[in-house]
Design a protein around this motif. Structure first.
Motif, short mmCIF file in Angstrom:
data_model
loop_
_atom_site.label_atom_id
_atom_site.label_comp_id
_atom_site.label_asym_id
_atom_site.label_seq_id
_atom_site.Cartn_x
_atom_site.Cartn_y
_atom_site.Cartn_z
N LEU A 152 19.78 1.24 66.60
CA LEU A 152 19.47 0.53 67.84
C LEU A 152 17.99 0.66 68.19
N ALA A 153 17.44 1.87 67.99
CA ALA A 153 16.02 2.08 68.31
C ALA A 153 15.13 1.25 67.40
N LEU A 154 15.45 1.20 66.10
CA LEU A 154 14.67 0.39 65.17
C LEU A 154 14.75 -1.09 65.55
N THR A 155 15.93 -1.53 65.94
CA THR A 155 16.10 -2.94 66.34
C THR A 155 15.25 -3.24 67.57
N GLU A 156 15.30 -2.34 68.55
CA GLU A 156 14.57 -2.60 69.80
C GLU A 156 13.06 -2.62 69.58
N ARG A 157 12.57 -1.79 68.67
CA ARG A 157 11.13 -1.77 68.42
C ARG A 157 10.63 -3.06 67.77
N ARG A 158 11.55 -3.85 67.21
CA ARG A 158 11.14 -5.04 66.47
C ARG A 158 11.65 -6.34 67.11
N LEU A 159 11.88 -6.31 68.40
CA LEU A 159 12.42 -7.50 69.06
C LEU A 159 11.51 -8.70 68.91
N ALA A 160 10.21 -8.48 68.90
CA ALA A 160 9.27 -9.60 68.82
C ALA A 160 9.20 -10.20 67.42
N GLU A 161 9.75 -9.50 66.43
CA GLU A 161 9.70 -9.97 65.05
C GLU A 161 10.98 -10.72 64.70
N GLN A 162 10.98 -11.30 63.54
CA GLN A 162 12.21 -11.89 63.00
C GLN A 162 12.94 -10.79 62.23
N ARG A 192 24.12 -8.73 65.77
CA ARG A 192 23.41 -9.89 66.30
C ARG A 192 23.67 -10.05 67.80
N ALA A 193 24.88 -9.75 68.25
CA ALA A 193 25.16 -9.82 69.69
C ALA A 193 24.38 -8.77 70.45
N VAL A 194 24.25 -7.58 69.86
CA VAL A 194 23.45 -6.53 70.50
C VAL A 194 21.98 -6.93 70.53
N LEU A 195 21.48 -7.49 69.44
CA LEU A 195 20.10 -7.96 69.39
C LEU A 195 19.83 -8.97 70.50
N ARG A 196 20.76 -9.90 70.68
CA ARG A 196 20.59 -10.92 71.73
C ARG A 196 20.51 -10.26 73.11
N ARG A 197 21.38 -9.29 73.35
CA ARG A 197 21.35 -8.61 74.65
C ARG A 197 20.06 -7.82 74.84
N ARG A 199 17.16 -8.53 73.60
CA ARG A 199 16.08 -9.47 73.87
C ARG A 199 16.13 -9.97 75.31
N ILE A 200 17.32 -10.23 75.82
CA ILE A 200 17.44 -10.68 77.20
C ILE A 200 17.06 -9.55 78.16
N MET A 201 17.45 -8.31 77.84
CA MET A 201 17.08 -7.19 78.69
C MET A 201 15.56 -7.03 78.74
N ARG A 202 14.91 -7.13 77.59
CA ARG A 202 13.45 -7.04 77.56
C ARG A 202 12.83 -8.20 78.35
N ALA A 203 13.42 -9.37 78.24
CA ALA A 203 12.91 -10.52 78.99
C ALA A 203 13.02 -10.29 80.48
N VAL A 204 14.12 -9.68 80.93
CA VAL A 204 14.28 -9.39 82.35
C VAL A 204 13.19 -8.42 82.82
N GLU A 205 12.87 -7.42 81.98
CA GLU A 205 11.79 -6.49 82.31
C GLU A 205 10.48 -7.23 82.49
N GLU A 206 10.20 -8.17 81.60
CA GLU A 206 8.96 -8.93 81.69
C GLU A 206 8.96 -9.84 82.91
N PHE A 219 8.67 -16.02 73.52
CA PHE A 219 8.07 -15.69 72.23
C PHE A 219 7.89 -14.17 72.08
N ALA A 220 7.57 -13.49 73.19
CA ALA A 220 7.34 -12.05 73.13
C ALA A 220 8.60 -11.26 72.79
N VAL A 221 9.77 -11.82 73.09
CA VAL A 221 11.02 -11.11 72.80
C VAL A 221 11.69 -11.63 71.53
N GLY A 222 10.99 -12.47 70.78
CA GLY A 222 11.49 -12.84 69.46
C GLY A 222 12.09 -14.20 69.31
N TYR A 223 12.05 -15.04 70.36
CA TYR A 223 12.58 -16.41 70.23
C TYR A 223 11.46 -17.35 69.80
#
Length: 250
Positions: A152-162, A192-197, A199-206, A219-223
């Motif tokens: 989960l930590a590795l995934t979160e660190r790379r949200l902006a990437e593909q 993939r469902a966790v990744l989507r959540r 990204r949305i959580m990071r977007a809410v922070e922004e 774009f900053a959260v990987g879309y």
């Protein structure tokens, strides 16, 4: 003897995770910035206009990725009943916000509440406990085992990437099929469902942090597509990013 309920407002600088546990039911409201709360293997985001209701004696982990201002209301367990869940995050209605603001005049003290203040805090408890029956969907699993927490930590660190699931599995030393089973077993969700959540959580922070345009946040959260970001955001929160940001500012 401390009064039956009291309130206080504080502003915090960004902080790493720390444990919080109090002997009262804790209504934690964000008015600026955003907090991350973690308990029982799940993580919630607390942006402005949202509240967290925490049961007395329950330990949670709190972190602040950005500066935040909070209004807290603490209820003696003899004054208010136990919440339905140990930790719930939910939207505040205008009535709840007004009650939180009005209760702000009564801080911690040895003196008991006067009848007006007691009625205010009782009304706030009734409203907050009812709102907690409809929790926020912006929650992600925190993982129960060290291996999944690392994934989960590795995934979160790379949200902006593909970010690719196969790469995450390889870095923690598991076959993709084995890691997929762990996600299903520990979270009830696919990666993939966790990744989507996430990204949305990071977007809410922004969205809570300032006035960055929604397109840049997407774009900053990987879309790579604004329409895909808007669709995913609405699917999880029930609102568009612009509507969600507007809800922070009554």
């Amino acid at each position: 003897m401390t009064r039956q309920a009291y309130s206080f407002v504080r502003t915090f600088a960004p902080q790493p995770p720390r444990e919080l546990c109090v002997d009262r039911h804790y209504l934690l409201c964000a008015s600026a910035g955003a907090l991350r709360l973690e308990a029982q293997g799940q993580a919630w985001l607390l942006p402005p206009a949202r509240a967290a209701l925490i049961e007395a004696g329950r330990a949670i982990t709190v972190s602040m990725p950005q500066a935040a201002t909070t209004a807290s209301v603490l209820f003696d367990p003899a004054f208010a009943p136990p919440p339905l869940a140990p930790l719930t995050v939910f939207d505040l209605t205008p009535l709840a916000r007004a009650l939180v603001a009005e209760c702000g005049g009564w801080g911690e003290s040895e003196e008991p509440l006067n009848p007006y203040a007691e009625a205010l805090f009782a009304a706030l408890a009734a409203v907050a406990w009812r709102l907690a029956e409809h929790p926020s969907p912006v929650v992600v699993p925190a993982g129960r085992t060290p291996l999944l927490r690392r994934a989960l930590a590795l995934t979160e660190r790379r949200l902006a990437e593909q970010v690719r699931f196969e790469d995450i599995a390889g870095e923690i030393g598991l076959a993709p099929r084995s890691l997929a089973r762990r996600f299903e077993d520990e979270t009830g969700l696919t990666w993939r469902a966790v990744l989507r959540r996430m990204r949305i959580m990071r977007a809410v922070e922004e969205l809570a942090a300032g006035d960055m345009p929604v397109t840049k946040i997407a774009f900053a959260v990987g879309y790579t597509s604004l329409s895909a970001f808007n669709a995913a955001f609405r699917e999880l929160t029930g609102r568009s990013p612009t509507e969600y940001r507007a809800s922070f500012r009554p």
